[in-house]
Design a protein around this motif. Structure first.
Motif, PDB file in Angstrom:
ATOM      1  N   LEU A   1       0.857  -1.183   0.000  1.00  0.00           N
ATOM      2  CA  LEU A   1       0.000   0.000   0.000  1.00  0.00           C
ATOM      3  C   LEU A   1       0.893   1.233   0.000  1.00  0.00           C
ATOM      4  CD1 LEU A   1      -2.857  -0.525   2.646  1.00  0.00           C
ATOM      5  CD2 LEU A   1      -3.058  -0.556   0.156  1.00  0.00           C
ATOM      6  N   ALA A   2       0.639   2.161  -0.896  1.00  0.00           N
ATOM      7  CA  ALA A   2       1.402   3.409  -0.895  1.00  0.00           C
ATOM      8  C   ALA A   2       0.955   4.267   0.282  1.00  0.00           C
ATOM      9  CB  ALA A   2       1.195   4.165  -2.206  1.00  0.00           C
ATOM     10  N   PRO A   3       1.856   4.625   1.189  1.00  0.00           N
ATOM     11  CA  PRO A   3       1.453   5.416   2.361  1.00  0.00           C
ATOM     12  C   PRO A   3       1.026   6.822   1.969  1.00  0.00           C
ATOM     13  CG  PRO A   3       3.834   5.235   2.246  1.00  0.00           C
ATOM     14  CD  PRO A   3       3.288   4.342   1.183  1.00  0.00           C
ATOM     15  N   GLN A   4       0.078   7.340   2.708  1.00  0.00           N
ATOM     16  CA  GLN A   4      -0.434   8.679   2.461  1.00  0.00           C
ATOM     17  C   GLN A   4       0.110   9.643   3.528  1.00  0.00           C
ATOM     18  OE1 GLN A   4      -2.383   9.134  -0.349  1.00  0.00           O
ATOM     19  NE2 GLN A   4      -1.931   6.957  -0.644  1.00  0.00           N
ATOM     20  N   GLU A   5       0.192  10.915   3.162  1.00  0.00           N
ATOM     21  CA  GLU A   5       0.552  11.989   4.091  1.00  0.00           C
ATOM     22  C   GLU A   5       1.892  11.749   4.769  1.00  0.00           C
ATOM     23  OE1 GLU A   5      -2.683  12.527   6.783  1.00  0.00           O
ATOM     24  OE2 GLU A   5      -4.104  13.055   5.211  1.00  0.00           O
ATOM     25  N   ILE A   6       2.851  11.251   4.021  1.00  0.00           N
ATOM     26  CA  ILE A   6       4.199  11.077   4.545  1.00  0.00           C
ATOM     27  C   ILE A   6       5.182  11.464   3.441  1.00  0.00           C
ATOM     28  CG2 ILE A   6       4.591   8.665   3.875  1.00  0.00           C
ATOM     29  CD1 ILE A   6       5.310   9.929   7.364  1.00  0.00           C
ATOM     30  N   GLU A   7       6.269  12.114   3.826  1.00  0.00           N
ATOM     31  CA  GLU A   7       7.284  12.546   2.881  1.00  0.00           C
ATOM     32  C   GLU A   7       8.655  12.144   3.395  1.00  0.00           C
ATOM     33  OE1 GLU A   7       6.828  13.790  -0.050  1.00  0.00           O
ATOM     34  OE2 GLU A   7       4.656  14.024   0.111  1.00  0.00           O
ATOM     35  N   PRO A   8       9.645  12.016   2.504  1.00  0.00           N
ATOM     36  CA  PRO A   8      10.989  11.651   2.960  1.00  0.00           C
ATOM     37  C   PRO A   8      11.527  12.555   4.066  1.00  0.00           C
ATOM     38  CG  PRO A   8      10.864  11.425   0.584  1.00  0.00           C
ATOM     39  CD  PRO A   8       9.564  12.048   1.028  1.00  0.00           C
ATOM     40  N   ALA A   9      11.178  13.819   4.014  1.00  0.00           N
ATOM     41  CA  ALA A   9      11.679  14.750   5.034  1.00  0.00           C
ATOM     42  C   ALA A   9      11.174  14.417   6.431  1.00  0.00           C
ATOM     43  CB  ALA A   9      11.272  16.179   4.671  1.00  0.00           C
TER      44      ALA A   9
ATOM     45  N   VAL B   1       8.991  -3.465   6.790  1.00  0.00           N
ATOM     46  CA  VAL B   1      10.285  -3.163   6.168  1.00  0.00           C
ATOM     47  C   VAL B   1      10.173  -3.252   4.649  1.00  0.00           C
ATOM     48  CG1 VAL B   1      12.695  -3.883   5.978  1.00  0.00           C
ATOM     49  CG2 VAL B   1      11.531  -3.997   8.199  1.00  0.00           C
ATOM     50  N   ALA B   2       9.571  -4.334   4.157  1.00  0.00           N
ATOM     51  CA  ALA B   2       9.433  -4.525   2.712  1.00  0.00           C
ATOM     52  C   ALA B   2       8.557  -3.446   2.096  1.00  0.00           C
ATOM     53  CB  ALA B   2       8.850  -5.911   2.422  1.00  0.00           C
ATOM     54  N   GLY B   3       7.480  -3.067   2.798  1.00  0.00           N
ATOM     55  CA  GLY B   3       6.585  -2.039   2.276  1.00  0.00           C
ATOM     56  C   GLY B   3       7.250  -0.682   2.179  1.00  0.00           C
ATOM     57  N   LEU B   4       7.990  -0.300   3.221  1.00  0.00           N
ATOM     58  CA  LEU B   4       8.669   0.996   3.174  1.00  0.00           C
ATOM     59  C   LEU B   4       9.781   0.996   2.135  1.00  0.00           C
ATOM     60  CD1 LEU B   4       8.521   3.804   4.473  1.00  0.00           C
ATOM     61  CD2 LEU B   4      10.378   3.091   6.000  1.00  0.00           C
ATOM     62  N   ALA B   5      10.436  -0.145   1.947  1.00  0.00           N
ATOM     63  CA  ALA B   5      11.458  -0.242   0.905  1.00  0.00           C
ATOM     64  C   ALA B   5      10.845  -0.027  -0.478  1.00  0.00           C
ATOM     65  CB  ALA B   5      12.156  -1.595   0.975  1.00  0.00           C
ATOM     66  N   CYS B   6       9.647  -0.552  -0.707  1.00  0.00           N
ATOM     67  CA  CYS B   6       8.946  -0.328  -1.984  1.00  0.00           C
ATOM     68  C   CYS B   6       8.644   1.144  -2.175  1.00  0.00           C
ATOM     69  CB  CYS B   6       7.657  -1.148  -2.027  1.00  0.00           C
ATOM     70  SG  CYS B   6       7.887  -2.909  -2.290  1.00  0.00           S
ATOM     71  N   TRP B   7       8.176   1.781  -1.099  1.00  0.00           N
ATOM     72  CA  TRP B   7       7.859   3.209  -1.199  1.00  0.00           C
ATOM     73  C   TRP B   7       9.109   4.033  -1.462  1.00  0.00           C
ATOM     74  CZ3 TRP B   7       8.787   7.561   2.085  1.00  0.00           C
ATOM     75  CH2 TRP B   7       8.061   8.721   1.726  1.00  0.00           C
ATOM     76  N   ALA B   8      10.205   3.704  -0.781  1.00  0.00           N
ATOM     77  CA  ALA B   8      11.456   4.430  -1.008  1.00  0.00           C
ATOM     78  C   ALA B   8      11.881   4.315  -2.470  1.00  0.00           C
ATOM     79  CB  ALA B   8      12.548   3.878  -0.091  1.00  0.00           C
ATOM     80  N   GLU B   9      11.756   3.105  -3.028  1.00  0.00           N
ATOM     81  CA  GLU B   9      12.117   2.909  -4.437  1.00  0.00           C
ATOM     82  C   GLU B   9      11.234   3.744  -5.346  1.00  0.00           C
ATOM     83  OE1 GLU B   9      12.566  -0.750  -7.687  1.00  0.00           O
ATOM     84  OE2 GLU B   9      12.083  -1.153  -5.592  1.00  0.00           O
ATOM     85  N   SER B  10       9.940   3.863  -4.994  1.00  0.00           N
ATOM     86  CA  SER B  10       9.032   4.666  -5.812  1.00  0.00           C
ATOM     87  C   SER B  10       9.377   6.151  -5.765  1.00  0.00           C
ATOM     88  CB  SER B  10       7.582   4.458  -5.356  1.00  0.00           C
ATOM     89  OG  SER B  10       7.326   5.145  -4.138  1.00  0.00           O
ATOM     90  N   ARG B  11      10.106   6.555  -4.731  1.00  0.00           N
ATOM     91  CA  ARG B  11      10.534   7.948  -4.593  1.00  0.00           C
ATOM     92  C   ARG B  11      11.960   8.156  -5.059  1.00  0.00           C
ATOM     93  NH1 ARG B  11       6.493  10.712  -1.652  1.00  0.00           N
ATOM     94  NH2 ARG B  11       7.681  12.517  -2.370  1.00  0.00           N
ATOM     95  N   GLY B  12      12.515   7.167  -5.738  1.00  0.00           N
ATOM     96  CA  GLY B  12      13.843   7.299  -6.320  1.00  0.00           C
ATOM     97  C   GLY B  12      14.983   7.173  -5.336  1.00  0.00           C
TER      98      GLY B  12
END
Length: 280
Positions: free
Chosen positions: A43-51, A66-77
């Motif tokens: 699930l792509a997390p909402q209302e969260i940014e790398p900062a 861990v796996a989910g956040l790693a996917c999101w990090a990859e989606s943010r380059g």
């Protein structure tokens, strides 16, 4: 001649490997079936940014997080290790810490007992009261609630949900060990009365497994922790509890179940009223 004991575990064959090995050491003639029932999906997390991860505690309660956040990090380059570089990382349990290590992320804090209650109680908040909690969609609210009660400013990132097994696009692809079978929900329910005991690894999985079935016809449950044990009692099942979520303790609890009387009553390993909850 007594038939060989047969156990059902609500995990995939891959995740149940250590438990099966421990159990077969104790009971070489046992048969162990695996029924994952559910798989994590991203699930792509909402209302969260790398900062938001800068100068914050980031808490992980499961390897799926861990796996989910790693996917999101990859989606943010970026990568998980880069995303978390400015943060402090807290982990519940060794499996979660191992998942972080595979991404190159060091764990700064683990609670004295591997559950959310101890993480909330023991997380050091002296340096920063900012927390980002990485969660699944069905996570219990206790961790966030208890951290906020201590004065923490908690943001949540929901990065996975649970779908019926087999999921179309599972968050974590598993290679099934040779010679093993993962039962579907229908297959597991069809033969549920044949099992010596059920090793229940989560309240939601136990509810799905026994939904609508007469409790007096079902085998006893050995629960991974106090929360799952409480759910089993609510469902009218006989229940014992493992001393810890570890495969050795869970295998020993299943072994002890064989020595309990067939009449109604508590199983060996019944937790005291103040037993710790499951990790979440």
């Amino acid at each position: 001649m007594t038939s060989a004991p047969r156990f059902l575990v609500t995990r995939s064959p891959t995740k149940a490997q250590a438990l099966v090995g421990e159990l077969l050491t104790l009971l070489p003639d046992a048969k162990v079936d695996c029924a994952p029932l559910q798989q994590a999906v991203y699930l792509a997390p909402q209302e969260i940014e790398p900062a938001d991860f800068a100068a914050a505690w980031v808490t992980f309660s499961s390897a799926n997080g861990v796996a989910g956040l790693a996917c999101w990090a990859e989606s943010r380059g970026t990568t998980l290790v880069r995303l978390l570089a400015p943060a402090k990382v807290a982990s519940v349990g060794s499996a979660t810490a191992d998942a972080l290590a595979r991404h190159g992320v060091a764990v700064d804090f683990q609670p004295s007992v591997s559950d959310a209650a101890h993480l909330a109680r023991e997380l050091p908040l002296a340096e920063t009261k900012t927390v980002v909690s990485i969660l699944g969609a069905t996570a219990r609210p206790h961790l966030v609630r208890d951290l906020r009660a201590r004065g923490a400013q908690v943001a949540t990132a929901v990065v996975y949900d649970m779908a019926d097994y087999p999921a179309d696009s599972p968050l974590v692809a598993e290679e099934q060990p040779a010679g093993t079978v993962a039962l579907s929900l229908e297959e597991a329910r069809r033969h549920l009365t044949d099992y010596t005991a059920i090793a229940a690894t989560a309240p939601s999985l136990l509810k799905k497994l026994v939904a609508g079935l007469p409790p007096h016809t079902l085998p006893p449950v050995v629960a991974i922790g106090a929360t799952t044990a409480a759910t089993a009692r609510e469902l009218g099942l006989r229940v014992g509890v493992s001393a810890s979520p570890g495969p050795g303790d869970l295998a020993r609890a299943l072994y002890e179940q064989l020595r309990s009387p067939s009449a109604e009553g508590p199983l060996p390993g019944q937790p005291p009223s103040n037993a710790r909850p499951d990790a979440s």
